[in-house]
Enzyme design. Structure first.
Site, mmCIF file in Angstrom:
data_model
loop_
_atom_site.group_PDB
_atom_site.id
_atom_site.type_symbol
_atom_site.label_atom_id
_atom_site.label_comp_id
_atom_site.label_asym_id
_atom_site.label_seq_id
_atom_site.Cartn_x
_atom_site.Cartn_y
_atom_site.Cartn_z
ATOM 1 N N ARG A 12 2.235 1.770 -3.420
ATOM 2 C CA ARG A 12 1.218 2.342 -4.325
ATOM 3 C C ARG A 12 1.020 3.829 -4.026
ATOM 4 N NH1 ARG A 12 -2.618 -2.953 -3.530
ATOM 5 N NH2 ARG A 12 -2.036 -4.030 -5.447
ATOM 6 N N ASP A 53 0.843 -1.204 0.000
ATOM 7 C CA ASP A 53 0.000 0.000 0.000
ATOM 8 C C ASP A 53 0.879 1.255 0.000
ATOM 9 O OD1 ASP A 53 -2.851 -1.323 1.553
ATOM 10 O OD2 ASP A 53 -0.923 -2.327 1.559
#
Ligand code: 6V0
Length: 331
Positions: free
Chosen positions: A168, A165
């Site tokens: 990203r 995460d």
């Protein structure tokens, strides 16, 4: 063989165990993307693959072995028998069911608990000193389950967590700022997935905190709508799964970064799943991601990030959800 005897004057036994053996259980999309990046980045050249699908396993092993001429003395073994995993430094678990289109990761929990119950004791039988690295979803709860099943100390059971995460997030920030993702210092913590927490208060470029330039950054009141960047992170996996059926390359690279940090005793900081009891006021024995210092013994330290009240409440909310999910698990 006579030809070999004529060619080679033997001087020494060849070294078989190079001391950096990595086992990957589950040769699906995640497992194989990880193995491919481990080999091509030279993080290890000693890999054991296990799966319950013998044909797929053999096919993947042969395909990789045929690439040996382009790698550095790769030693790739594969089998359904865990004996081949003996003496691994790190065992990655990427086996089990994955999300279907639109499915929440948490929905997979009990099915993957059953998978782990079959895998973890066999891994420890052959590599009692290994570090276990969990990728299977829901990764935070399954890291807790693996820790419970294994009986290992907490620092040796790690989940891939929000390292992906965070990657990203950094990518999306890099697109907005036109700065390399490696220079966008930003962490997502908490649950891997829907209740993850972007630590907007510490996002910085070369020490310049974006929050000092825009005090509402990431909040509802922010008229520049930076919070959309985090919403995109949460949606990322759903979108990729909708488009190609699964996610693989980014999680493979994320796991490779974690494995490299451990094998090289890097003491670098990564957001991975660990026990967060006692941090940020959390009293439950739950596993979530916080920035951790990784080295040869696994999680060496947890970084105590100063969080805003809103961020702390969000992490607390993640922890409450995890505690509820953990309580429902049947061991
Ligand atoms: P996949 O491509 O279906 O591969 C799963 C593999 O596991 C298959 O080869 C199965 O044969 C094997 N398998 C199943 N049960 C067992 C068992 N008991 N013993 C040995 N092997 C078994 O799935 P994919 O690789 O896409 O995903 C694997 C897991 O990773 C899923 O739980 C995903 O949800 C999870 N992911 C986690 C991510 C993360 O960020 N942590 C990211 C993407 C996927």
């Amino acid at each position: 063989m006579a030809t070999i005897r004529k060619l080679l004057q033997a001087r020494q036994e060849k070294v078989v165990d190079t001391g950096n053996k990595v086992t990957v259980v589950g040769v699906g999309q995640v497992g194989m993307a990880t193995v491919f990046s481990l080999l091509t980045q030279g993080v290890t050249n000693n890999i054991a693959l296990v799966d319950m699908n013998a044909d797929k396993l053999k096919g993947e092993m042969m395909d990789l072995q045929h690439g040996s001429a382009f790698l550095c003395n790769a030693n790739i073994q594969a089998g359904t028998d865990y004996a081949i995993t003996e003496n691994s430094q790190i065992c990655v678990i990427a086996a089990g069911v994955r999300q279907q289109e639109g499915e929440d990761r948490r929905n997979l929990v009990q099915r993957n608990v059953e998978v782990l119950k079959g895998i973890v004791p066999k891994l420890l039988k052959y590599s009692p000193n290994a570090i276990l690295l969990i990728a299977s979803n829901p990764v935070d709860v399954l890291t807790y389950v693996t820790w419970k099943i294994s009986g290992l100390p907490k620092h040796r059971v790690i989940g891939s967590g929000t390292n992906l995460d965070s990657g990203r997030f950094r990518y999306l920030l890099s697109q907005k700022l036109s700065i390399a993702p490696t220079s966008c210092h930003a962490y997502i913590i908490g649950e891997h997935g829907d209740s993850s927490v972007p630590v907007w208060s510490s996002v910085n470029i070369a020490g310049v905190r974006l929050r000092d330039l825009n005090e509402d950054i990431g909040l509802e009141s922010d008229d520049e709508n930076w919070k959309e960047t985090h919403a995109q992170v949460v949606q990322s996996a759903y979108e990729v799964i909708k488009l190609k059926g699964y996610t693989s390359w980014a999680i493979g690279l994320s796991l490779t970064q974690i494995i490299k940090a451990i094998l090289t005793n890097a003491t670098s900081v990564h957001a991975v799943t660990t026990c967060v009891q006692g941090e940020h006021g959390i009293t439950d024995e739950v596993f979530l991601s916080l920035p951790c210092v990784l080295g040869r013994n696994g999680v060496l330290d947890v970084i105590r990030q100063p969080l805003t009240d809103t961020e702390r409440q969000q992490v607390f909310h993640s922890a409450t959800l995890m505690a509820e999910l953990q309580a429902k698990i049947k061991f």
